[in-house]
Design a protein around this motif. Structure first.
Motif, PDB file in Angstrom:
ATOM      1  N   ARG A   1       7.201 -20.963 -16.157  1.00  0.00           N
ATOM      2  CA  ARG A   1       8.094 -21.738 -15.312  1.00  0.00           C
ATOM      3  C   ARG A   1       7.307 -22.720 -14.440  1.00  0.00           C
ATOM      4  O   ARG A   1       7.739 -23.851 -14.220  1.00  0.00           O
ATOM      5  N   ALA A   2       6.146 -22.275 -13.938  1.00  0.00           N
ATOM      6  CA  ALA A   2       5.324 -23.166 -13.118  1.00  0.00           C
ATOM      7  C   ALA A   2       4.804 -24.329 -13.945  1.00  0.00           C
ATOM      8  O   ALA A   2       4.839 -25.494 -13.499  1.00  0.00           O
ATOM      9  N   LEU A   3       4.330 -24.060 -15.159  1.00  0.00           N
ATOM     10  CA  LEU A   3       3.827 -25.123 -16.024  1.00  0.00           C
ATOM     11  C   LEU A   3       4.949 -26.056 -16.470  1.00  0.00           C
ATOM     12  O   LEU A   3       4.758 -27.259 -16.576  1.00  0.00           O
ATOM     13  N   ALA A   4       6.140 -25.477 -16.718  1.00  0.00           N
ATOM     14  CA  ALA A   4       7.268 -26.305 -17.135  1.00  0.00           C
ATOM     15  C   ALA A   4       7.681 -27.270 -16.035  1.00  0.00           C
ATOM     16  O   ALA A   4       8.160 -28.377 -16.311  1.00  0.00           O
ATOM     17  N   PHE A   5       7.508 -26.860 -14.774  1.00  0.00           N
ATOM     18  CA  PHE A   5       7.866 -27.739 -13.665  1.00  0.00           C
ATOM     19  C   PHE A   5       6.761 -28.755 -13.368  1.00  0.00           C
ATOM     20  O   PHE A   5       7.038 -29.925 -13.122  1.00  0.00           O
ATOM     21  N   LEU A   6       5.514 -28.314 -13.395  1.00  0.00           N
ATOM     22  CA  LEU A   6       4.397 -29.158 -12.987  1.00  0.00           C
ATOM     23  C   LEU A   6       3.850 -30.045 -14.093  1.00  0.00           C
ATOM     24  O   LEU A   6       3.082 -30.967 -13.826  1.00  0.00           O
TER      25      LEU A   6
ATOM     26  N   PRO B   1       4.670 -31.542 -18.514  1.00  0.00           N
ATOM     27  CA  PRO B   1       5.670 -31.627 -19.590  1.00  0.00           C
ATOM     28  C   PRO B   1       5.547 -30.456 -20.563  1.00  0.00           C
ATOM     29  O   PRO B   1       6.274 -30.399 -21.554  1.00  0.00           O
ATOM     30  N   ILE B   2       4.628 -29.518 -20.293  1.00  0.00           N
ATOM     31  CA  ILE B   2       4.365 -28.393 -21.192  1.00  0.00           C
ATOM     32  C   ILE B   2       5.184 -27.177 -20.751  1.00  0.00           C
ATOM     33  O   ILE B   2       5.452 -26.996 -19.569  1.00  0.00           O
ATOM     34  N   GLY B   3       5.529 -26.331 -21.692  1.00  0.00           N
ATOM     35  CA  GLY B   3       6.183 -25.074 -21.341  1.00  0.00           C
ATOM     36  C   GLY B   3       7.635 -25.003 -21.725  1.00  0.00           C
ATOM     37  O   GLY B   3       8.247 -23.933 -21.666  1.00  0.00           O
TER      38      GLY B   3
ATOM     39  N   VAL C   1      -2.292 -20.934 -10.042  1.00  0.00           N
ATOM     40  CA  VAL C   1      -2.772 -20.652 -11.392  1.00  0.00           C
ATOM     41  C   VAL C   1      -2.514 -21.843 -12.307  1.00  0.00           C
ATOM     42  O   VAL C   1      -3.390 -22.268 -13.076  1.00  0.00           O
ATOM     43  N   ALA C   2      -1.308 -22.381 -12.227  1.00  0.00           N
ATOM     44  CA  ALA C   2      -0.984 -23.556 -13.040  1.00  0.00           C
ATOM     45  C   ALA C   2      -1.907 -24.721 -12.687  1.00  0.00           C
ATOM     46  O   ALA C   2      -2.379 -25.444 -13.576  1.00  0.00           O
ATOM     47  N   GLY C   3      -2.178 -24.902 -11.392  1.00  0.00           N
ATOM     48  CA  GLY C   3      -3.079 -25.971 -10.980  1.00  0.00           C
ATOM     49  C   GLY C   3      -4.471 -25.798 -11.546  1.00  0.00           C
ATOM     50  O   GLY C   3      -5.102 -26.766 -12.001  1.00  0.00           O
ATOM     51  N   ALA C   4      -4.975 -24.563 -11.526  1.00  0.00           N
ATOM     52  CA  ALA C   4      -6.305 -24.300 -12.075  1.00  0.00           C
ATOM     53  C   ALA C   4      -6.344 -24.597 -13.572  1.00  0.00           C
ATOM     54  O   ALA C   4      -7.329 -25.161 -14.081  1.00  0.00           O
ATOM     55  N   LEU C   5      -5.275 -24.256 -14.292  1.00  0.00           N
ATOM     56  CA  LEU C   5      -5.231 -24.512 -15.730  1.00  0.00           C
ATOM     57  C   LEU C   5      -5.157 -26.011 -16.024  1.00  0.00           C
ATOM     58  O   LEU C   5      -5.817 -26.508 -16.944  1.00  0.00           O
ATOM     59  N   ILE C   6      -4.350 -26.725 -15.244  1.00  0.00           N
ATOM     60  CA  ILE C   6      -4.274 -28.182 -15.420  1.00  0.00           C
ATOM     61  C   ILE C   6      -5.632 -28.812 -15.138  1.00  0.00           C
ATOM     62  O   ILE C   6      -6.119 -29.665 -15.896  1.00  0.00           O
TER      63      ILE C   6
END
Length: 243
Positions: free
Chosen positions: A9-14, A16-18, A33-38
């Motif tokens: 859900r975090a990646l889908a919001f932040l 276009p992935i997810g 976590v999403a920020g670190a992955l991006i």
């Protein structure tokens, strides 16, 4: 909510992935976590591009790729915030300007300056270990967003807005854990320069949040996006200094 569902859900919001996934207040916990992955993805591309192209071309690729990976969500927030927070306007007019689809002179000037600083900073930073620096800075930027959503009033109230899906989440644990992770990641790049870049970037981003609270009475989704972009950009600028 499971870990996989929260991160998705975090990646889908932040990004276009997810795929399609409705955000909830609990999604905020996964922002760092999403920020670190991006950031890790951007950092990996940075290193790979540096092996094939000279610094100016590599920097253009990295800046453009980051815009694409984030769907320009945060950059759009930066532009809207520039038009809404910087001119002399009433609170109601500021909110209306930030909700309008067009952009004005403040957005053009601020957006151009930020892209220029990001390009120049990326071109100046040696690619060795940059994976950790970018992961740390991008993690810190999303941690700042999560912290603002859990501690600053929402400016639009009942008028709605993109950030309303996250309202209701409370807890300093996310901020503490995200901040610690950002510092540790950046320290893998350079023990002193990395954490300093993160801290100065966070201070600059927090300044945007404070400006939003002063001008609007709280945060909006645009203010959060602007704060994140400013935190990343200032962090990169500090990292590019002659240490």
């Amino acid at each position: 909510m499971t870990a996989v569902s929260g991160l998705r859900r975090a990646l889908a919001f932040l990004t276009p992935i997810g795929g399609a996934a409705d955000p909830t207040p609990a999604t905020v916990a996964w922002f760092p976590v999403a920020g670190a992955l991006i950031g890790a993805a951007v950092g990996a591309l940075w290193w790979l591009a540096a092996q094939a192209w000279p610094a100016p071309v590599m920097a253009a690729i990295v800046v453009a790729a980051d815009l694409g990976l984030t769907g320009m969500l945060h950059f759009d927030g930066l532009l809207d915030s520039a038009d809404g927070l910087l001119p002399h306007l009433s609170r109601e007019r500021r909110l209306a300007v930030m909700a309008a689809p067009g952009i004005g002179a403040f957005a053009v000037a601020v957006g151009g300056a930020v892209l220029l600083v990001r390009f120049a900073s990326v071109a100046a930073i040696p690619p060795r270990g940059v994976f950790f620096l970018v992961a740390g800075l991008w993690c810190a930027a999303r941690t700042l967003m999560a912290g603002a959503m859990t501690s600053v009033p929402y400016a639009r109230g009942e008028d709605g807005g993109l950030a309303t899906s996250f309202l209701g989440r409370r807890g300093a644990g996310v901020v503490v854990a995200g901040g610690a992770a950002a510092l540790l990641l950046a320290a893998q790049w350079r023990v002193v320069a990395g954490p300093v870049a993160v801290l100065v970037g966070l201070a600059a981003g927090a300044g945007v949040i404070l400006l939003g609270r002063r001008q609007l009475g709280g945060f909006t989704g645009d203010v959060l996006g602007a704060a994140g972009v400013v935190a990343e950009t200032v962090g990169l600028l500090v990292a590019a200094a002659k240490w």
